[in-house]
Enzyme design. Structure first.
Site, PDB file in Angstrom:
ATOM      1  NE  ARG A  35      39.114  39.462  56.239  1.00 53.02           N
ATOM      2  CZ  ARG A  35      39.522  40.033  55.278  1.00 53.02           C
ATOM      3  NH1 ARG A  35      39.665  41.337  55.296  1.00 53.02           N
ATOM      4  NH2 ARG A  35      39.588  39.660  54.056  1.00 53.02           N
TER       5      ARG A  35
ATOM      6  N   GLY B  91      30.768  35.550  43.858  1.00 51.40           N
ATOM      7  CA  GLY B  91      29.465  35.866  44.304  1.00 51.40           C
ATOM      8  C   GLY B  91      29.306  36.917  45.574  1.00 51.40           C
ATOM      9  CG  ASP B  92      33.138  37.520  47.592  1.00 53.64           C
ATOM     10  OD1 ASP B  92      33.308  37.685  46.324  1.00 53.64           O
ATOM     11  OD2 ASP B  92      33.848  37.079  48.508  1.00 53.64           O
TER      12      ASP B  92
ATOM     13  CG  ASN C  50      42.871  37.784  38.682  1.00 55.21           C
ATOM     14  OD1 ASN C  50      41.995  38.031  37.855  1.00 55.21           O
ATOM     15  ND2 ASN C  50      42.929  36.739  39.387  1.00 55.21           N
TER      16      ASN C  50
ATOM     17  CE  LYS D   1      -6.287  45.543  58.275  1.00 54.93           C
ATOM     18  NZ  LYS D   1      -6.746  44.491  58.797  1.00 54.93           N
TER      19      LYS D   1
ATOM     20  CG  ASN E  56     -10.169  46.575  62.182  1.00 53.29           C
ATOM     21  OD1 ASN E  56     -10.010  46.759  63.475  1.00 53.29           O
ATOM     22  ND2 ASN E  56      -9.426  46.108  61.337  1.00 53.29           N
TER      23      ASN E  56
HETATM   24  C1  UD1 Z   1      41.496  35.458  44.327  1.00 49.42           C
HETATM   25  C2  UD1 Z   1      42.556  35.593  43.070  1.00 49.42           C
HETATM   26  C3  UD1 Z   1      43.179  36.633  43.061  1.00 49.42           C
HETATM   27  C4  UD1 Z   1      42.449  37.868  42.939  1.00 49.42           C
HETATM   28  C5  UD1 Z   1      41.560  37.829  43.952  1.00 49.42           C
HETATM   29  C6  UD1 Z   1      40.354  39.062  43.597  1.00 49.42           C
HETATM   30  C7  UD1 Z   1      43.002  33.091  42.714  1.00 49.42           C
HETATM   31  C8  UD1 Z   1      43.920  32.148  43.223  1.00 49.42           C
HETATM   32  N1  UD1 Z   1      43.371  34.344  43.414  1.00 49.42           N
HETATM   33  O1  UD1 Z   1      42.239  35.737  45.404  1.00 49.42           O
HETATM   34  O2  UD1 Z   1      44.201  36.561  41.930  1.00 49.42           O
HETATM   35  O3  UD1 Z   1      43.237  38.970  42.752  1.00 49.42           O
HETATM   36  O4  UD1 Z   1      40.903  36.618  43.971  1.00 49.42           O
HETATM   37  O5  UD1 Z   1      39.704  39.316  44.788  1.00 49.42           O
HETATM   38  O6  UD1 Z   1      42.005  32.624  42.154  1.00 49.42           O
HETATM   39  N2  UD1 Z   1      35.970  30.721  46.649  1.00 49.42           N
HETATM   40  C9  UD1 Z   1      35.428  29.455  46.596  1.00 49.42           C
HETATM   41  N3  UD1 Z   1      35.961  28.287  47.030  1.00 49.42           N
HETATM   42  C10 UD1 Z   1      37.555  28.399  47.277  1.00 49.42           C
HETATM   43  C11 UD1 Z   1      38.005  29.788  47.327  1.00 49.42           C
HETATM   44  C12 UD1 Z   1      37.493  30.716  47.067  1.00 49.42           C
HETATM   45  O7  UD1 Z   1      34.268  29.438  46.391  1.00 49.42           O
HETATM   46  O8  UD1 Z   1      37.830  27.202  47.652  1.00 49.42           O
HETATM   47  C13 UD1 Z   1      35.372  31.943  46.111  1.00 49.42           C
HETATM   48  C14 UD1 Z   1      35.242  32.797  47.459  1.00 49.42           C
HETATM   49  O9  UD1 Z   1      34.136  32.632  48.088  1.00 49.42           O
HETATM   50  C15 UD1 Z   1      35.370  34.288  46.455  1.00 49.42           C
HETATM   51  C16 UD1 Z   1      36.193  33.842  45.454  1.00 49.42           C
HETATM   52  O10 UD1 Z   1      36.158  32.525  45.261  1.00 49.42           O
HETATM   53  O11 UD1 Z   1      34.175  34.529  46.139  1.00 49.42           O
HETATM   54  C17 UD1 Z   1      37.767  34.442  45.853  1.00 49.42           C
HETATM   55  O12 UD1 Z   1      37.916  34.053  46.858  1.00 49.42           O
HETATM   56  P1  UD1 Z   1      38.990  34.776  47.837  1.00 49.42           P
HETATM   57  O13 UD1 Z   1      39.636  33.624  48.960  1.00 49.42           O
HETATM   58  O14 UD1 Z   1      38.454  35.813  48.240  1.00 49.42           O
HETATM   59  O15 UD1 Z   1      40.272  35.018  46.724  1.00 49.42           O
HETATM   60  P2  UD1 Z   1      41.657  34.919  46.874  1.00 49.42           P
HETATM   61  O16 UD1 Z   1      42.224  33.511  46.627  1.00 49.42           O
HETATM   62  O17 UD1 Z   1      42.408  35.616  48.043  1.00 49.42           O
END
Ligand code: UD1
Ligand code: CA
Length: 454
Positions: A13, A99-100, A164, A346, A381
């Site tokens: 997105r 990381g985000d 969470n 400069k 210059n």
């Molecule tokens: C996850 C949590 C959810 C929580 C939410 C908060 C799980 C199953 N769910 O949701 O309970 O409320 O975060 O935002 O954990 N990422 C990876 N590899 C993957 C999947 C995700 O690196 O395979 C990383 C994403 O880049 C991101 C983070 O993990 O930084 C969370 O992933 P995202 O898909 O946003 O979270 P949800 O699974 O929706």
């Protein structure tokens, strides 16, 4: 402790070629904010799980203290943490960060680590609109039982407002075991890290929660809308810190700090200014509206008027700069220097009390003290291939519209007549000028427009 930063997500997105975690907030990649906060906690191991845009992510965030774990396919947060396991010291606890999610404070994470003790700790927050998040399911006694993801939640569970954040601490040896037992038989077919909570509860391990000071600490970035919102929040936080520390801000909603801003007492900053890199403003510095300062040091009492652009410059005390002044890299101004409108400097040094007040280009120059540079003066210059130096000694007066063809030197106390093109050194204490002598032709008539007949 070990810290694992999950950064494998693509960020569809964001509609961008840049991997999500590299999008800048306050001039710094999202994941870099997380890494910097992680470092503040002094982890023994710092592991970044990467996937999408791996080369760019690794190249941008590379540092000797980071271990990299690739997650080639995004099979869920549990699967992501599994990739980091080989790097983790088993005796210490593991803290998982995203990381985000850039703005979590080290203070909040310290509280989380503190309540984890030898069990689990989850950073949670109560949201008016918890839609989309995993919910914290508690028993009648208020103890955490498990986390249920939105897509797997019952109607009753969807009404739970406590969510969470994804940020969690757990004992690493147990984590290894739990991760091996995760299944993906859920609504999304993913390995959920959140399923370890129920496993910990089943083993009788304590599960505690901590809430952040502000919900912004746990907000993630999935779109440019959220990125812009977090940027504003972060800037508001920084502006608030400046106000508390005694800086006068004309409007705390209209300042942008993309780096580090150090300040003395009685500093005043007008609206619309952008500070990048490392900027130091000494006591009583005033910055007018709409200035951009990048890697600049400003001495005490200096006043900067509107619309100035300074980069990699050192400015002495009691200077008077702008409006519309431009200082480029390598500029060093001594005390009480005046640089006025449409003056570009400069890689040049100005001695104390020297002035260039209007329309000038000063490049690769060494300027002494009390020098006055007239309007329209240019140091030539560059010959198209090489750059040369101009040296102007103390107490020189450069007449307006002069060109100094470098390399060239103007001796101490010399005066250049207006319009001089100086191609050889000008001796000290003398007037030098290169100018066609003025003449007047008496009896000369202005041409008249001819009448054309058809
Ligand atoms: C996850 C949590 C959810 C929580 C939410 C908060 C799980 C199953 N769910 O949701 O309970 O409320 O975060 O935002 O954990 N990422 C990876 N590899 C993957 C999947 C995700 O690196 O395979 C990383 C994403 O880049 C991101 C983070 O993990 O930084 C969370 O992933 P995202 O898909 O946003 O979270 P949800 O699974 O929706
Ligand atoms: Ca999410």
């Amino acid at each position: 402790m070990n810290i694992v930063i999950l950064a494998a997500g693509q960020g569809k997105r964001m509609f961008s070629r840049l991997p999500k975690v590299l999008h800048p907030l306050a001039g710094k990649p999202l994941a870099q904010h997380v890494i910097d906060t992680a470092r503040a906690l002094g982890p023994e191991k710092l592991v970044v799980v990467y996937g999408h845009g791996g080369d760019a992510v690794r190249a941008t965030l590379a540092a000797p203290d980071i271990a990299w774990a690739e997650q080639a396919e995004q099979l869920g947060t549990g699967h992501a943490v599994a990739q980091a396991l080989p790097h983790l010291g088993p005796a210490a606890a593991t803290l998982v960060l995203y990381g985000d999610v850039p703005l979590t404070t080290a203070a909040t994470l310290r509280r989380l680590l503190h309540v984890a003790a030898n069990g689990l700790a989850i950073l949670t927050v109560n949201l008016a609109d918890p839609d989309g998040y995993g919910r914290i399911v508690r028993d009648a006694a208020g103890q955490v039982r498990r986390i249920v993801e939105q897509k797997d939640a019952s109607e009753a569970e969807k009404k739970i407002g406590e969510i969470n954040t994804g940020i969690m601490v757990m004992p690493t040896a147990r984590l290894r075991d739990w991760i091996g037992r995760l299944k993906n038989d859920n609504a999304q077919g993913e390995y959920y890290l959140t399923d370890i909570v129920a496993l910990a509860v089943a083993e009788g391990l304590p599960v505690n929660t901590v809430q952040p000071e502000g919900a912004w600490e746990v907000l993630g970035v999935n779109s440019k809308v959220q990125l812009a919102e977090l940027e504003r929040q972060h800037q508001r936080n920084l502006a608030g810190q400046l106000l508390v520390a005694g800086v006068r801000l004309a409007d705390p909603e209209r300042i942008d700090i993309r780096g580090e801003l150090q300040h003395g007492r009685d500093v005043a900053i007008d609206v619309g200014c952008v500070f990048e890199g490392r900027v130091e403003l000494a006591d009583a510095v005033e910055v007018g509206p709409y200035c951009v300062l990048k890697n600049v040091k400003v001495g005490a009492g200096t006043r900067i008027a509107a619309f100035c652009h300074f980069e990699d410059a050192v400015i002495g005390p009691d200077g008077v700069l702008g409006p519309y002044a431009r200082l480029r890299p390598g500029t060093e101004l001594g005390p009480e220097v005046h640089i006025g409108n449409f003056v570009e400097v400069k890689k040049s040094v100005f001695g104390a009390q020297s002035k260039a007040n209007h329309l000038a280009y000063i490049g690769d120059a060494e300027i002494g003290q009390r020098v006055n540079i007239g309007a329209g003066t240019i140091t030539c210059n560059y010959d198209g291939a090489n750059k040369f130096k101009t040296i102007i000694e103390d107490d020189v007066f450069i007449g307006s519209d002069s060109q100094l063809v470098a390399p060239v030197r103007v001796g101490r106390g010399a005066t250049l007549g207006a319009g001089t093109t100086l191609s050889q050194d000008a001796p000290a204490e003398a007037l030098t000028l290169s100018r066609v002598r003025q003449m007047t032709l008496s009896g000369w008539q202005r041409p008249q427009k001819q009448k054309v007949e058809k």
